[in-house]
Design a protein around this motif. Sequence first.
Motif, PDB file in Angstrom:
ATOM      1  N   SER A  84       0.845  -1.205   0.000  1.00  0.00           N
ATOM      2  CA  SER A  84       0.000   0.000   0.000  1.00  0.00           C
ATOM      3  C   SER A  84       0.876   1.250   0.000  1.00  0.00           C
ATOM      4  O   SER A  84       0.474   2.296  -0.525  1.00  0.00           O
ATOM      5  N   SER A  85       2.082   1.158   0.533  1.00  0.00           N
ATOM      6  CA  SER A  85       2.972   2.322   0.516  1.00  0.00           C
ATOM      7  C   SER A  85       3.450   2.604  -0.912  1.00  0.00           C
ATOM      8  O   SER A  85       3.493   3.757  -1.346  1.00  0.00           O
ATOM      9  N   PHE A  86       3.797   1.551  -1.656  1.00  0.00           N
ATOM     10  CA  PHE A  86       4.168   1.749  -3.073  1.00  0.00           C
ATOM     11  C   PHE A  86       2.999   2.380  -3.832  1.00  0.00           C
ATOM     12  O   PHE A  86       3.174   3.293  -4.636  1.00  0.00           O
ATOM     13  N   LYS A  87       1.810   1.855  -3.566  1.00  0.00           N
ATOM     14  CA  LYS A  87       0.625   2.357  -4.289  1.00  0.00           C
ATOM     15  C   LYS A  87       0.382   3.821  -3.953  1.00  0.00           C
ATOM     16  O   LYS A  87       0.080   4.638  -4.838  1.00  0.00           O
ATOM     17  N   ASP A 132       7.556  -1.723 -12.353  1.00  0.00           N
ATOM     18  CA  ASP A 132       8.911  -2.011 -12.843  1.00  0.00           C
ATOM     19  C   ASP A 132       9.918  -0.928 -12.435  1.00  0.00           C
ATOM     20  O   ASP A 132      11.021  -0.856 -12.942  1.00  0.00           O
ATOM     21  N   SER A 133       9.533  -0.062 -11.511  1.00  0.00           N
ATOM     22  CA  SER A 133      10.424   1.038 -11.128  1.00  0.00           C
ATOM     23  C   SER A 133      11.549   0.561 -10.213  1.00  0.00           C
ATOM     24  O   SER A 133      11.324  -0.270  -9.319  1.00  0.00           O
ATOM     25  N   PRO A 134      12.756   1.099 -10.398  1.00  0.00           N
ATOM     26  CA  PRO A 134      13.835   0.761  -9.444  1.00  0.00           C
ATOM     27  C   PRO A 134      13.506   1.216  -8.024  1.00  0.00           C
ATOM     28  O   PRO A 134      14.101   0.723  -7.066  1.00  0.00           O
ATOM     29  N   LEU A 135      12.524   2.120  -7.882  1.00  0.00           N
ATOM     30  CA  LEU A 135      12.128   2.565  -6.538  1.00  0.00           C
ATOM     31  C   LEU A 135      11.520   1.426  -5.720  1.00  0.00           C
ATOM     32  O   LEU A 135      11.383   1.517  -4.509  1.00  0.00           O
ATOM     33  N   VAL A 153      17.135   7.261 -10.910  1.00  0.00           N
ATOM     34  CA  VAL A 153      17.489   6.253  -9.890  1.00  0.00           C
ATOM     35  C   VAL A 153      18.065   5.023 -10.586  1.00  0.00           C
ATOM     36  O   VAL A 153      17.406   4.418 -11.444  1.00  0.00           O
ATOM     37  N   LEU A 154      19.291   4.670 -10.242  1.00  0.00           N
ATOM     38  CA  LEU A 154      19.911   3.455 -10.774  1.00  0.00           C
ATOM     39  C   LEU A 154      20.059   2.465  -9.631  1.00  0.00           C
ATOM     40  O   LEU A 154      20.862   2.670  -8.717  1.00  0.00           O
ATOM     41  N   SER A 155      19.251   1.428  -9.655  1.00  0.00           N
ATOM     42  CA  SER A 155      19.281   0.446  -8.570  1.00  0.00           C
ATOM     43  C   SER A 155      18.694  -0.870  -9.067  1.00  0.00           C
ATOM     44  O   SER A 155      17.650  -0.853  -9.734  1.00  0.00           O
ATOM     45  N   PRO A 156      19.305  -2.009  -8.869  1.00  0.00           N
ATOM     46  CA  PRO A 156      20.545  -2.197  -8.122  1.00  0.00           C
ATOM     47  C   PRO A 156      21.759  -1.818  -8.975  1.00  0.00           C
ATOM     48  O   PRO A 156      21.837  -2.216 -10.139  1.00  0.00           O
ATOM     49  N   ALA A 157      22.641  -1.058  -8.402  1.00  0.00           N
ATOM     50  CA  ALA A 157      23.872  -0.673  -9.095  1.00  0.00           C
ATOM     51  C   ALA A 157      24.900  -0.288  -8.041  1.00  0.00           C
ATOM     52  O   ALA A 157      24.544   0.070  -6.910  1.00  0.00           O
ATOM     53  N   HIS A 158      26.144  -0.338  -8.446  1.00  0.00           N
ATOM     54  CA  HIS A 158      27.206  -0.109  -7.473  1.00  0.00           C
ATOM     55  C   HIS A 158      28.304   0.704  -8.149  1.00  0.00           C
ATOM     56  O   HIS A 158      28.749   0.358  -9.238  1.00  0.00           O
ATOM     57  N   VAL A 159      28.704   1.808  -7.504  1.00  0.00           N
ATOM     58  CA  VAL A 159      29.813   2.591  -8.053  1.00  0.00           C
ATOM     59  C   VAL A 159      31.112   1.971  -7.550  1.00  0.00           C
ATOM     60  O   VAL A 159      31.313   1.827  -6.347  1.00  0.00           O
TER      61      VAL A 159
END
Length: 563
Positions: free
Chosen positions: A287-290, A297-300, A334-340
């Motif tokens: 419900s929080s996402f909604k 499909d969002s990286p969020l 937003v780039l996730s999952p990703a690692h610098v």
Amino acid sequence: MSRNPREESVAVIGSGVAGLITAYTLIRDGFTNVEILSRDAHVGGIWARDRIYPGLFLNNVHGEYRLTPLKMPPPVSGGDRLSGYDMNKYFETFASRFLEGKIQFNLHVHNIRRPTSGQGWLLDISDLKSGIQETREYARLVMCTGGSSNPRIPQELSPEAAAAAGFKGLVMHTVDFARKIDVLLANAAPAESGPDTPSVVVIGGGKSAQDVCAYLANEGKKVTLVCHNLDPFTAGPKPLPEFIRKSRLLSLFSPHIHLRTALERLLHTTWIGKQIVDFVWHGLADSSFKAMNIPVDSPLRNTVSPYWHVRVNDEGVPRPNGFHPLAVAGKIEVLSPAHVTGFSEDGTSVSLDDGRSLRASVLVLATGYTSSWSPLFEENTIEELGLNPHLAEPNPEYHWDYTTLSDAPPLHPDAKKWSCSLYRGLVPAKNIHRRDFAVNGACISPNNGYTVEVASHWISSYFLRDQMRIAQTPEEAFKETERDAAWLKRRYPEVPTALNASLTGYLAFWTWPQHVDDLLEDMGLPVMRSGGNGLTWPFQVVDLKEIEHLKGERDAKRAVISS
Ligand SMILES: Cc1cc2nc3c(=O)[nH]c(=O)nc-3n(C[C@H](O)[C@H](O)[C@H](O)COP(=O)(O)OP(=O)(O)OC[C@H]3O[C@@H](n4cnc5c(N)ncnc54)[C@H](O)[C@@H]3O)c2cc1C
């Protein structure tokens, strides 16, 4: 004849919420020689005036953060959310009203050890203004140095690594965000610049990272967030009613090390209980996402589960200028999952683990904090206190057959590294019999004010040698902390407790009311103070009023025992 503890000196290190309430409680209990030593120039710790920044809001799921002696005024800017400025004002008022002349600023404690007599503590201190070094002696010590003071900077992303790679941009940690806002803005490109224009790259998925991104996006700047995953959050079209948000309800859907009530036993030890618990947590996340309109499909959505974690932000009703709505609107990439992984050779980019590179004018490290203790103790002091990292031996005695722990994620490799031996998250087990050293603020809680205030009474009673239900010997205390360590690994297996010793005394988090009850019970005081009858108690609002008279209650108890 042993001296009266009230006449002996106490140093409280740190002027954040934990330091302030600890000193206040000790002074009210009659300790006549209490000094707060702080390396900051102002009170408040992370809420100090030079650490707060625009866009910093209190994110407590429980919605509370205050101490009983002083009411919290409503937010100055309106709405129902306290800002960093509100919090700062509150702690400055608290200090000027109750602790005038008790706080010594700009004093950095850099070494703590026992004198040769073996009694009390020697503190090596540098005055950050005058540069004068001195050593002071105190009979007792309370560490309130917080877990968010010393920035954690990955070696490969440090300013030194940037210089070595010839990176031309600015590199900063979020601890310096407030101080460096102007230079950050000056180096940030406008949001509408083309795809090749360098961005401000923020690394991390927690609250600080999200705050910085939202701030820059609101200032019309180009910003990219890169993270392994994001902190979970709660949100809804309307604020959660108080009987949910401010009651014990959520805490009951999380298992505690022991299950005090029949309802908790039903929820955590039966098949049907597990179905209910799973339903509640999935429902909360979904419900929080909604509420935030986050596409599937969002990286969020790459968040960790709120059930298995100890950093959950309450976003409340979505604000158009908040992190998630801005990211959904494309104003934050937003780039996730990703690692610098480090700096590229071109001097203007950072490299990602998938082989891509990202042009960056500024790198903001929202990479968290390291322990505020490690630089403070000599090896033998750490050894004496038993705060040295050690592996908790698996022990078949420590097991919990909770159905709600049956599908736990795997143990984070770092969590295997060590266990903390802080009894109740407050005193080193090995030193428990000496009653001259304590820690406040090491226990992560969504209702921090309430928790640190009860803890301050526990510490004061402990120093006063009040009769308490606590382990009597270091061996007994150590056994309990080993059990706690086993429990924390079982309850929060994904939380790498090895990362910050000063924040992992005890991760009560969701079950903070149960943890507070344990502390009250240690002091021989009534528990489950929010009241209610057999049906209503889970929904009763937990109110700070419940602990308003703890001093009087403890005094009365002491009087009865000594009569
Ligand atoms: C950006 C940010 C946002 C946060 N938001 C929230 C939130 O919304 N809700 C929430 O509950 N929590 C939040 N937290 C967590 C926060 O750390 C705690 O809520 C709380 O402020 C911790 O209080 P404390 O007194 O334990 O430590 P701090 O506030 O960190 O205070 C530590 C004190 O110790 C002093 N100190 C440290 N080392 C030394 C030394 N060697 N010598 C002398 N003095 C020393 C520091 O200068 C400081 O005065 C946030 C943390 C950060 C970093």
